[in-house]
Design an enzyme around this catalytic site. Sequence first.
Site, short mmCIF file in Angstrom:
data_model
loop_
_atom_site.label_atom_id
_atom_site.label_comp_id
_atom_site.label_asym_id
_atom_site.label_seq_id
_atom_site.Cartn_x
_atom_site.Cartn_y
_atom_site.Cartn_z
CG ASP A 1 7.96 -1.99 -33.98
OD1 ASP A 1 7.41 -2.59 -34.90
OD2 ASP A 1 7.34 -1.28 -33.16
CD GLN B 1 10.63 1.19 -35.60
OE1 GLN B 1 9.94 1.28 -36.59
NE2 GLN B 1 10.18 1.51 -34.40
N GLY C 1 1.11 7.77 -33.07
CA GLY C 1 -0.18 8.02 -32.42
C GLY C 1 -0.95 6.74 -32.17
N GLY D 1 1.74 0.54 -24.15
CA GLY D 1 3.15 0.39 -24.55
C GLY D 1 3.79 1.75 -24.76
CG HIS D 2 2.57 4.27 -27.99
ND1 HIS D 2 1.42 3.69 -28.48
CD2 HIS D 2 3.46 4.22 -29.00
CE1 HIS D 2 1.60 3.34 -29.74
NE2 HIS D 2 2.84 3.63 -30.08
NE ARG E 1 -0.23 -1.81 -38.97
CZ ARG E 1 0.99 -1.25 -39.04
NH1 ARG E 1 1.92 -1.56 -38.16
NH2 ARG E 1 1.28 -0.40 -40.00
CB SER F 1 0.18 -3.76 -31.88
OG SER F 1 0.02 -3.23 -33.18
CD GLN G 1 6.91 4.14 -40.38
OE1 GLN G 1 7.51 5.15 -40.03
NE2 GLN G 1 6.67 3.14 -39.53
O1 PAF Z 1 7.48 2.44 -34.30
C1 PAF Z 1 6.82 3.37 -34.81
O2 PAF Z 1 5.74 3.74 -34.32
C2 PAF Z 1 7.33 4.04 -36.06
O3 PAF Z 1 7.97 3.15 -36.91
C3 PAF Z 1 8.23 5.26 -35.75
C4 PAF Z 1 9.51 4.85 -35.04
C5 PAF Z 1 7.47 6.26 -34.92
C6 PAF Z 1 8.64 5.95 -37.06
O4 PAF Z 1 7.53 6.40 -37.77
#
Ligand code: PAF
Length: 281
Positions: free
Chosen positions: A149, A152, A30, A35-36, A186, A184, A60
Amino acid sequence: MDIIRNIPDLRIYRKKINPNFRIGLVPTMGALHEGHATLAQASVKENDLTIVSIFVNPTQFGPNEDFERYPRDLEKDARMLAGLGVDAIFAPSTQEVYPAKAQFYFDIKDLDQKLCGASRPGHMNGVVQVVSILFHLVQPTHAYFGLKDYQQCRIIQTLVEELHFPLEVVPCPIIREEDGLAMSSRNVYLNREEREQALFLSQTLNAIQARRSEFSSINEIQNFALKELDKFPLVKLDYFEVLNGKTLEDLSSLDPSFQPHLFIAAYLGKTRLIDNMAFGD
Ligand code: PAF
């Protein structure tokens, strides 16, 4: 656009989907930004149906990290996603996803030894845990992740390969603000001075990439980055690394066949930001 809040409803929704459909999943926590939006747009374009998950995953976050203050605004996120043509949001509660204390821990080997894996012990376990849960519940054919990320993404690609999840991971480029800062959730934590100094990350990566022909060793690149740091007194460096872009292992040289990749993480006050960029042509 449907907003699904629990697993039984998700299962009913999922069962009704045409089995021949391409289904895109965009996992997020959220506090959505451009970017999203790019991930969601790619999924909407490339699939018959797109589900965006919104879940701030507690497993996490480390004990002293920002789980509690992580920005949450489901209504705003939903407005954005509806405008992009997303079909459904899956926004479960913590209790729904983790009804009991987890008994399984993902011990990720080589890919977790550096970068955020090393700086944030247990972080990648939490990511792999929740992403596996989402893959099992949503059963997408395609899953979209941002390359900011990078580690990731590499870990999730390997998870999908090794555990034979029947889906394709689609890595998507980093989206930046006009001045270069990687987007980000953040970034909203930053005050004015911190926001200015956060440019250390992207500017350093860009400067190294622009001067790439001048560097003959990893040491020279590292020294350059440390010198840049002197110009940004508010920045506390977490790591700056040049690694093999595929294996995330140390490099013996800058030979392009190793796909050298630059990785950076730094604190501005309490806010930890990351960025990365391929090195070379
Ligand atoms: O990149 C993120 O926002 C998180 O690490 C993810 C992949 C949604 C997992 O909680």
